[in-house]
Design a protein around this motif. Structure first.
Motif, PDB file in Angstrom:
ATOM      1  N   SER A   1      56.575 -21.484   4.354  1.00 51.97           N
ATOM      2  CA  SER A   1      57.800 -22.041   4.930  1.00 51.97           C
ATOM      3  C   SER A   1      57.906 -23.554   4.832  1.00 51.97           C
ATOM      4  O   SER A   1      58.961 -24.119   5.124  1.00 51.97           O
ATOM      5  CB  SER A   1      57.914 -21.624   6.407  1.00 51.97           C
ATOM      6  OG  SER A   1      56.841 -22.157   7.167  1.00 51.97           O
TER       7      SER A   1
ATOM      8  N   LEU B   1      64.127 -18.024   7.091  1.00 58.30           N
ATOM      9  CA  LEU B   1      62.801 -18.334   7.627  1.00 58.30           C
ATOM     10  C   LEU B   1      62.893 -18.806   9.076  1.00 58.30           C
ATOM     11  O   LEU B   1      62.030 -18.489   9.897  1.00 58.30           O
ATOM     12  CB  LEU B   1      62.108 -19.384   6.761  1.00 58.30           C
ATOM     13  CG  LEU B   1      61.578 -18.886   5.414  1.00 58.30           C
ATOM     14  CD1 LEU B   1      61.206 -20.060   4.515  1.00 58.30           C
ATOM     15  CD2 LEU B   1      60.373 -17.962   5.609  1.00 58.30           C
TER      16      LEU B   1
ATOM     17  N   PRO C   1      57.469 -16.395   0.503  1.00 57.53           N
ATOM     18  CA  PRO C   1      58.703 -15.745   0.949  1.00 57.53           C
ATOM     19  C   PRO C   1      59.758 -15.746  -0.150  1.00 57.53           C
ATOM     20  O   PRO C   1      59.892 -16.709  -0.911  1.00 57.53           O
ATOM     21  CB  PRO C   1      59.127 -16.627   2.126  1.00 57.53           C
ATOM     22  CG  PRO C   1      58.604 -17.988   1.784  1.00 57.53           C
ATOM     23  CD  PRO C   1      57.326 -17.756   1.026  1.00 57.53           C
TER      24      PRO C   1
ATOM     25  N   VAL D   1      64.493 -12.049   4.278  1.00 57.70           N
ATOM     26  CA  VAL D   1      63.275 -12.607   3.715  1.00 57.70           C
ATOM     27  C   VAL D   1      62.189 -11.541   3.642  1.00 57.70           C
ATOM     28  O   VAL D   1      62.011 -10.742   4.568  1.00 57.70           O
ATOM     29  CB  VAL D   1      62.776 -13.826   4.537  1.00 57.70           C
ATOM     30  CG1 VAL D   1      62.399 -13.445   5.962  1.00 57.70           C
ATOM     31  CG2 VAL D   1      61.603 -14.506   3.853  1.00 57.70           C
ATOM     32  N   THR D   2      61.521 -11.488   2.516  1.00 60.24           N
ATOM     33  CA  THR D   2      60.340 -10.637   2.349  1.00 60.24           C
ATOM     34  C   THR D   2      59.238 -11.484   1.747  1.00 60.24           C
ATOM     35  O   THR D   2      59.494 -12.497   1.093  1.00 60.24           O
ATOM     36  CB  THR D   2      60.627  -9.439   1.427  1.00 60.24           C
ATOM     37  OG1 THR D   2      61.035  -9.933   0.140  1.00 60.24           O
ATOM     38  CG2 THR D   2      61.702  -8.541   1.992  1.00 60.24           C
ATOM     39  N   TRP D   3      58.003 -11.054   1.989  1.00 61.60           N
ATOM     40  CA  TRP D   3      56.873 -11.786   1.435  1.00 61.60           C
ATOM     41  C   TRP D   3      56.257 -10.993   0.290  1.00 61.60           C
ATOM     42  O   TRP D   3      56.020  -9.782   0.422  1.00 61.60           O
ATOM     43  CB  TRP D   3      55.826 -12.063   2.519  1.00 61.60           C
ATOM     44  CG  TRP D   3      56.114 -13.317   3.286  1.00 61.60           C
ATOM     45  CD1 TRP D   3      55.627 -14.564   3.040  1.00 61.60           C
ATOM     46  CD2 TRP D   3      56.968 -13.463   4.422  1.00 61.60           C
ATOM     47  NE1 TRP D   3      56.120 -15.489   3.937  1.00 61.60           N
ATOM     48  CE2 TRP D   3      56.959 -14.830   4.812  1.00 61.60           C
ATOM     49  CE3 TRP D   3      57.763 -12.574   5.152  1.00 61.60           C
ATOM     50  CZ2 TRP D   3      57.677 -15.323   5.875  1.00 61.60           C
ATOM     51  CZ3 TRP D   3      58.489 -13.066   6.223  1.00 61.60           C
ATOM     52  CH2 TRP D   3      58.443 -14.422   6.579  1.00 61.60           C
TER      53      TRP D   3
END
Length: 612
Positions: free
Chosen positions: A244, A257, A385, A392-394
């Protein structure tokens, strides 16, 4: 784990055992009081939610839903903090969507060192860190909150927020960044224009055009100074969401985020099942991780004070010997200005935090078994991210650098050791940043030229009095003297002297921060001049040796001669009044030395004997 990383960590734990136990006991006592709103009288609680809407009032009455404190350093003069203007409403909406409440608990001051450089206000900069810590504590003192979101980025602001939050270490906190501004003109071009101006070869209008093209929009300044060092250190310590730190303001990913951070803060309070208080996350392992991350990237020398003060707030004692030993085994993996030509956006595109953390973990240089605001284990932070369908996905971050001119793996570093060197000798202890030094520039033995301000040096340079090999001594700049301002006006003239072929170095009890670069600079000299340090006995023409290779800082004058000398005295009244400085005399008197964190907040404790 690398054996040196393990040894330093264990030494910090052993050294700090009693302080840490006392800290944890106090935090546990605070936790046992339960959700603090339950301790408030009806009148107290009514005051606390009087301005809330009906729905939020109902949630706060129930004592079962989390109330998240927002502590913000917003102002619209700091480009880095201007994006925070809209964050409170975004956060409140996100928290409300999961059935909890968020309130702005308070604001803290946020000054810009870039604006105050070379000005009287700069002498309040370091002092502001302790003020921010106290303002954070005041913001949280209403007993209304179950956790917090900390909105801060720049130089003294993040350390101040951290110190204040650690005094409420039984609560969880997540730092919420706002991201760097897009790249402007290159840092190399900016530095070139500054040096031309120092030589009188370009006008002030041309200098202003270059500066305005560099600092041009909302967001953090893009060079790798203290602000971006803060973001990297806080993320690697597990106190921000993975990846982030360096997402630009205004991006959809940036907004998402912020939403996720706000909602995650509600999940890790003591009201839920995944309690993650900041006082537990910040421990010896996470502190060492932060130092290693700083060293591996050639980060700001300000953190040789800030990390010491932050650790002390959590019950740990660290010192410059710890930094030096970690630096010896930590490779330099980045080239970001002033340690190269790239800026922080280039670092992000090259693989950023996910790749950096992955390569340091794989090399055994970071503790993986730590707690973070995102879950257990630092391996979570090797993910980055991405925005998919507005959410948001990681995903797994890169396993190889995408630009080896900016960011490299452990196998082919820019240097085999980190960017900091500890200097020791009869002049005391000092820090020298080595990551930007040209080959062969780290050792200088030359006559001293003495000044008591950066303005005096600037005048001497313009008069041609420094066109020779010399060690420039700028003293009476320490915490107790005048609040330890950064001395950035020294950088252009000293850089010009170096380009002219002269061997030059700097010795000062002041600061140079993340922008210290190609001139060997022994900074934070401790003890400082007003504390009777030997730096106050140097006379014009004395030979001084600054040696980054051997780690020595020596005044080459016979001890019998030094014994006959008087400690220099100067009138510092001009630096103690005006621009509000008269209000902070008590701080200056109480400041500890630079190696003890340069803080007025903590009871003095004995540090290890380094005489050997």
């Amino acid at each position: 784990m690398h054996p040196v990383i393990e040894r330093v960590t264990q030494r910090i734990e052993a050294r700090s055992k009693k302080l840490r136990q006392d800290y944890l006991q106090r935090m546990e006592q605070a936790r046992q009081q339960g959700p603090h709103r339950g301790a408030l009288s009806c009148g107290n609680l009514a005051h606390g939610f009087a301005a809330c809407d009906k729905g939020d009032k109902g949630e706060l009455r129930s004592l079962t839903k989390a109330n998240i404190a927002i502590v913000t350093a917003y102002n619209d003069m700091l480009s880095a903090h201007q994006p925070y203007h809209a964050y409170p409403e975004q956060i409140k909406s996100a928290v409300r969507a999961v059935g909890s409440v968020a309130q702005v608990a308070g604001g803290v001051p946020a000054m810009c060192d870039g604006v105050t450089q070379g000005q009287p206000g700069m002498e309040l900069s370091l002092i502001s860190r302790d003020v921010i810590a106290m303002a954070t504590a005041v913001s949280l003192s209403h007993n209304m909150f179950d956790g917090g979101l900390l909105l801060g980025i720049c130089d003294k602001i993040v350390p101040g927020l951290m110190i204040g939050a650690l005094s409420f270490g039984h609560l969880p906190f997540i730092f919420v960044p706002a991201g760097p501004m897009p790249s402007g003109i290159t840092n190399k071009e900016k530095a070139r224009v500054r040096e031309l101006y120092a030589e009188g070869k370009v006008s002030k209008d041309e200098l202003l055009e270059a500066e305005a093209a560099s600092y041009h929009s909302p967001g953090t300044c893009t060079f790798y100074g203290t602000a971006n060092s803060n973001q990297l250190v806080i993320e690697i310590m597990g106190l921000q969401l993975p990846g982030s730190s360096f997402v630009n303001p205004g991006a959809g990913l940036r907004e998402e985020l912020t939403r996720v951070a706000a909602q995650q803060a509600t999940r890790i309070t003591d009201l839920g099942t995944d309690y993650r208080p900041i006082g537990q996350i910040v421990n010896a392992k996470s502190i060492v991780n932060g130092i290693v991350g700083l060293l591996a990237t050639g980060g700001s020398t300000n953190h040789t004070m800030h990390l010491v003060a932050m650790a002390r707030a959590a019950g740990y004692l660290i010192d410059w010997t710890d930094f030096a030993e970690l630096s010896d085994v930590t490779p330099l993996l980045t080239r970001i200005y002033p340690n190269g030509e790239a800026d922080i956006n280039h670092f992000q595109r090259a693989g950023g935090m996910a790749f950096l953390i992955r390569t340091l973990l794989d090399a055994g240089l970071l503790h993986e078994d730590v707690e973070t605001v995102a879950g257990s284990g630092l391996r979570r932070y090797t993910q980055k991210p991405e925005l998919h369908d507005g959410k948001v996905t990681w995903v797994e971050g890169p396993s190889a650098s995408l630009d080896e001119d900016v960011l490299r793996g452990f196998e082919r570093p820019f240097s085999s050791h980190g960017g900091l060197c500890l200097l020791r000798g009869n002049l005391g202890r000092a820090i020298l940043k080595t990551s930007a030094l040209p080959e062969g520039a780290g050792t200088v033995t030359a006559p001293a030229v003495i000044f008591s301000s950066q303005h005096e040096l600037d005048a001497a340079f313009k008069a041609g009095r420094l066109d020779r090999d010399c060690v420039v001594v700028v003293r009476f700049q320490g915490p107790k003297a005048i609040g330890m301002p950064e001395l950035h006006k020294l950088t252009p003239p000293l850089g010009v002297l170096q380009q002219r072929g002269y061997k030059v170095a700097l010795v000062t009890d002041g600061r140079m921060s993340g922008a210290s670069g190609k001139v060997p600079a022994a900074i934070h000299v401790t003890p400082e001049a007003v504390d009777g340090g030997l730096i106050a006995k140097i006379e014009e023409g004395d030979l001084i040796r600054v040696d980054a290779d051997s780690g020595t800082l020596e005044l080459l004058v016979d001890e019998s001669v030094l014994a006959q000398r008087q400690v220099a005295k100067i009138d510092l009244t001009e630096s103690h009044f005006g621009m509000g400085r008269e209000l902070f005399g008590g701080f200056r008197q109480q400041f500890s030395g630079a190696e003890q964190g340069a803080s007025a907040l903590f009871e003095p404790v004995p540090f290890p004997d380094h005489s050997s």
